[in-house]
Structures are given as structure tokens and as C-alpha cells.
Design an enzyme around this catalytic site. Structure first.
Site, mmCIF file in Angstrom:
data_model
loop_
_atom_site.group_PDB
_atom_site.id
_atom_site.type_symbol
_atom_site.label_atom_id
_atom_site.label_comp_id
_atom_site.label_asym_id
_atom_site.label_seq_id
_atom_site.Cartn_x
_atom_site.Cartn_y
_atom_site.Cartn_z
ATOM 1 N N ASN A 62 -3.034 -4.845 -5.365
ATOM 2 C CA ASN A 62 -2.347 -3.655 -5.103
ATOM 3 C C ASN A 62 -2.616 -2.574 -6.013
ATOM 4 O OD1 ASN A 62 -0.597 -5.374 -6.334
ATOM 5 N ND2 ASN A 62 1.228 -3.968 -5.473
ATOM 6 N N GLU A 64 -1.064 1.082 -6.941
ATOM 7 C CA GLU A 64 0.077 2.031 -6.722
ATOM 8 C C GLU A 64 -0.386 3.691 -7.184
ATOM 9 O OE1 GLU A 64 4.081 0.245 -7.198
ATOM 10 O OE2 GLU A 64 3.579 -1.041 -5.853
ATOM 11 N N CYS A 73 -3.332 -1.292 -0.878
ATOM 12 C CA CYS A 73 -2.866 -2.787 -0.698
ATOM 13 C C CYS A 73 -3.822 -3.648 -1.192
ATOM 14 C CB CYS A 73 -2.501 -3.204 1.036
ATOM 15 S SG CYS A 73 -1.142 -2.348 1.445
ATOM 16 N N GLU A 75 -4.975 -6.224 -0.043
ATOM 17 C CA GLU A 75 -6.190 -6.698 0.898
ATOM 18 C C GLU A 75 -7.228 -5.821 1.352
ATOM 19 O OE1 GLU A 75 -2.857 -6.689 1.139
ATOM 20 O OE2 GLU A 75 -1.949 -8.352 2.105
ATOM 21 N N CYS A 108 0.239 -6.288 5.713
ATOM 22 C CA CYS A 108 1.031 -5.083 6.622
ATOM 23 C C CYS A 108 -0.187 -5.014 7.829
ATOM 24 C CB CYS A 108 1.235 -4.019 5.785
ATOM 25 S SG CYS A 108 -0.427 -2.990 5.273
ATOM 26 N N CYS A 111 -3.538 -3.420 6.837
ATOM 27 C CA CYS A 111 -4.245 -4.230 6.513
ATOM 28 C C CYS A 111 -4.869 -5.351 7.436
ATOM 29 C CB CYS A 111 -3.918 -5.229 5.220
ATOM 30 S SG CYS A 111 -3.558 -4.121 3.893
HETATM 31 N N1 THU Z 1 1.320 -4.394 -0.358
HETATM 32 C C1 THU Z 1 0.026 -5.117 -0.476
HETATM 33 O O1 THU Z 1 -0.781 -5.259 -1.395
HETATM 34 N N2 THU Z 1 -0.242 -5.538 0.838
HETATM 35 C C2 THU Z 1 0.582 -5.699 2.018
HETATM 36 O O2 THU Z 1 -0.053 -5.950 2.915
HETATM 37 C C3 THU Z 1 1.589 -4.896 1.973
HETATM 38 C C4 THU Z 1 2.064 -4.112 0.859
HETATM 39 C C5 THU Z 1 1.669 -3.681 -1.652
HETATM 40 C C6 THU Z 1 1.574 -2.359 -1.439
HETATM 41 C C7 THU Z 1 2.679 -1.942 -2.602
HETATM 42 O O3 THU Z 1 2.068 -1.933 -3.976
HETATM 43 C C8 THU Z 1 3.300 -2.933 -2.716
HETATM 44 O O4 THU Z 1 2.998 -3.975 -1.647
HETATM 45 C C9 THU Z 1 4.999 -2.765 -2.233
HETATM 46 O O5 THU Z 1 4.975 -2.456 -0.626
#
Ligand code: THU
Length: 154
Positions: A62, A64, A73, A75, A108, A111
Site C-alpha cells: 500500500n 498512501e 492498495c 493488491e 477491499c 481491489c
Molecule cells: N488497504 C490495502 O492495501 N488493501 C485493501 O484492500 C484495503 C486497504 C490499505 C490502504 C490504506 O493504506 C490502509 O490499508 C488503510 O486503509
């Protein structure tokens, strides 16, 4: 039961045969991806690894952003990284996901939709927990189709 044996037996129940060696390689790659997570806002590290039938492995983490909605994300990072390397995602054999959280971190909805665009619905999604930098408990294994029933497609 060891983490690796647990993954092997849960994948076998989904009709997917994985070898211990390939699972070890995938977990090593997850560990590297967790170190690359850029997650200073949520403090949640997430890693995703795609394993291909020919033994190739591509990971993502991930990433940000101070403008939160631009976060990517793990994925989607792994999928887009694979595509940009010219990989054929129809050849993905297994998807691994882990995070620094104490609970199983499911992909999520966005993804799941992106995975579904490229990866077979029969592929196992192997979810691991790595809070405090140590794998905790066993795995959860669901096929992409189980996680994403009635998918949207054109
Ligand atoms: N996140 C992912 O990397 N994958 C997901 O499927 C859900 C959320 C990350 C995004 C963000 O950096 C952190 O998790 C909190 O939401």
C-alpha cells in the site's frame, strides 16, 4: 500445524495444489513488500504477492498520500506492477495478502473488482496476519469467486 502446512491443506480443499517451496518464496516476498509499504497516515502496512504458474512472483504494497484518496492498495499495486512488467495475469496461481493488523485483512471492494478483471475466479486468495512483525495464527483461504460473488463485468 505449521503455517505452510495449513496453507497447503486449505488450498487443496479449493482444488489447488501448492508446494512448500513456492509458499516460502511467496512469504519471503510478502515480507519484503511489507517493508516497502508507505503508510505513514494509517500506520497499517499491507502487502500482496501474485504467484504465477511458471514460478514468477510479483509483489505490491500500500502506498498512501497526504491527499488520502490517492492511496493505492497493496493488491492493486501488485496487479498494476505485474501488468506493467508484461505478465499474463490469467496465469496467476495464488494471491497472498498480509498486513500488520491483528485481524485478517481482506481485499477491499475496489481491489476485488480489479483482481476479477485479470485473475481467474478460481484462484485462491491466501490471507495471513503479521502483527508486531511475526506471523500470527494460521491462514484464511478463499477463492476470488467466493470473495466476489456476482461480479460486475462488461
Ligand atoms: N488497504 C490495502 O492495501 N488493501 C485493501 O484492500 C484495503 C486497504 C490499505 C490502504 C490504506 O493504506 C490502509 O490499508 C488503510 O486503509
Amino acid at each position: 500445524m505449521s503455517l505452510i502446512d495449513d496453507i497447503i491443506s486449505k488450498c487443496a480443499k479449493k482444488n489447488v495444489k501448492l508446494e512448500a517451496e513456492e509458499i516460502k518464496k511467496a512469504i519471503d516476498a510478502l515480507d519484503i513488500m511489507l517493508t516497502r509499504s508507505y503508510s505513514k497516515y494509517s500506520n497499517i502496512k499491507v502487502a500482496c504477492v501474485l504467484c504465477f504458474k511458471n514460478g514468477d512472483i510479483v509483489g505490491g504494497c500500500n502506498i498512501e498520500n497526504s491527499s488520502y484518496s490517492h492511496t493505492v492498495c497493496a493488491e492493486r499495486c501488485a496487479v498494476f506492477s505485474s501488468l506493467s512488467q508484461g505478465k499474463d495475469l490469467s496465469q496467476v496461481k495464488a494471491v497472498y495478502i498480509t498486513s500488520s493488523e491483528d485481524s485478517y485483512f481482506y481485499p477491499c471492494g475496489a481491489c476485488r473488482q480489479v483482481l476479477k478483471e485479470f485473475v481467474s475466479l478460481s484462484v485462491p486468495i491466501i490471507i495471513l496476519k503479521k502483527p508486531k512483525n511475526i506471523y500470527n495464527g494460521n491462514s484464511e483461504v478463499h477463492t476470488l469467486g467466493e470473495l466476489f460473488p456476482c461480479p460486475f463485468s462488461l
